[in-house]
Design an enzyme around this catalytic site. Sequence first.
Site, short mmCIF file in Angstrom:
data_model
loop_
_atom_site.label_atom_id
_atom_site.label_comp_id
_atom_site.label_asym_id
_atom_site.label_seq_id
_atom_site.Cartn_x
_atom_site.Cartn_y
_atom_site.Cartn_z
N ASP A 8 2.97 -29.42 -32.38
CA ASP A 8 1.96 -28.77 -33.22
C ASP A 8 1.13 -27.91 -32.28
O ASP A 8 0.66 -28.39 -31.25
CB ASP A 8 1.08 -29.75 -33.98
CG ASP A 8 0.36 -29.02 -35.12
OD1 ASP A 8 1.05 -28.49 -36.02
OD2 ASP A 8 -0.87 -28.92 -35.08
N TYR A 50 1.26 -15.02 -32.47
CA TYR A 50 0.15 -14.22 -31.90
C TYR A 50 0.47 -13.66 -30.51
O TYR A 50 -0.42 -13.11 -29.86
CB TYR A 50 -1.11 -15.08 -31.83
CG TYR A 50 -1.58 -15.59 -33.18
CD1 TYR A 50 -2.49 -14.86 -33.95
CD2 TYR A 50 -1.11 -16.80 -33.71
CE1 TYR A 50 -2.93 -15.32 -35.19
CE2 TYR A 50 -1.53 -17.27 -34.95
CZ TYR A 50 -2.44 -16.52 -35.68
OH TYR A 50 -2.86 -16.98 -36.91
P1 IMP Z 1 2.84 -25.05 -36.29
O1 IMP Z 1 4.28 -24.73 -36.50
O2 IMP Z 1 2.17 -25.68 -37.43
O3 IMP Z 1 2.63 -25.80 -35.00
O4 IMP Z 1 2.12 -23.64 -36.17
C1 IMP Z 1 1.92 -23.05 -34.96
C2 IMP Z 1 1.42 -21.63 -35.19
O5 IMP Z 1 0.60 -21.27 -34.07
C3 IMP Z 1 2.57 -20.61 -35.20
O6 IMP Z 1 2.98 -20.30 -36.49
C4 IMP Z 1 1.95 -19.42 -34.51
O7 IMP Z 1 1.23 -18.66 -35.44
C5 IMP Z 1 0.98 -20.04 -33.54
N1 IMP Z 1 1.64 -20.28 -32.23
C6 IMP Z 1 1.97 -21.46 -31.68
N2 IMP Z 1 2.57 -21.29 -30.49
C7 IMP Z 1 2.64 -19.96 -30.32
C8 IMP Z 1 3.17 -19.16 -29.27
O8 IMP Z 1 3.76 -19.62 -28.28
N3 IMP Z 1 3.04 -17.83 -29.43
C9 IMP Z 1 2.42 -17.27 -30.50
N4 IMP Z 1 1.93 -17.96 -31.52
C10 IMP Z 1 2.03 -19.31 -31.42
#
Ligand code: IMP
Length: 195
Positions: A69, A152
């Site tokens: 996450d 991002y």
């Molecule tokens: P998750 O899948 O709920 O953990 O959402 C993580 C969100 O954070 C992603 O959809 C991206 O918008 C952002 N994010 C997480 N890691 C990265 C990265 O390495 N680069 C750019 N955005 C990231």
Amino acid sequence: MKLVLASKNQKKLKEMQEILNQLGIEVCLQSEVGVDVDVEETGATFEENSLLKASAVMKASGLPAIADDSGLCVDALNGAPGVYSARYGGEGLDDTGRYRLLLENMRGLGPRTAKFVSVITCCFPNGDVLTARGECPGTIAFAPQGEGGFGYDPVFWLPERKKTFAQLSAEEKNAISHRGKALEIFREKLTQYLK
Ligand code: IMP
């Protein structure tokens, strides 16, 4: 060893495979083991959401499951978008829409310091849980640059490299990223755990 990844994000899978495959750990998508779990991320912290995802997929598959996450925390926005990074601005936005909204919300604000955070959780069928957190500091650029990565990345500026995350190769990003750091700590914990 095979770990089921509690995510449908192909780019996240690729980054995690690139790092964990070097350690002889196979990472597969939940769909490859016949599981389709969509976990509602109701936690208030990266730790809570990471555990929710890994635990749900472990229970559904009966196999060790790993979840990441992650998100972007911007100081001038009091840590937003944080755990809401994937949902920033609501359902209608894609990655580009979300970073444009971020640039818009940052207009006139300072400082532009920020950090990416990743919390990796691995849940085993016997109830054991391993957790690792990685952070990567940077700043929010004034305009997007670069084509690589996801999310991002085009607006996450690394002052020391004078590049955004999206301008780094996959290897360069993995070497310094929040996810790379969390996976390195996870690798050490897993090695100890498997001894
Ligand atoms: P998750 O899948 O709920 O953990 O959402 C993580 C969100 O954070 C992603 O959809 C991206 O918008 C952002 N994010 C997480 N890691 C990265 C990265 O390495 N680069 C750019 N955005 C990231």
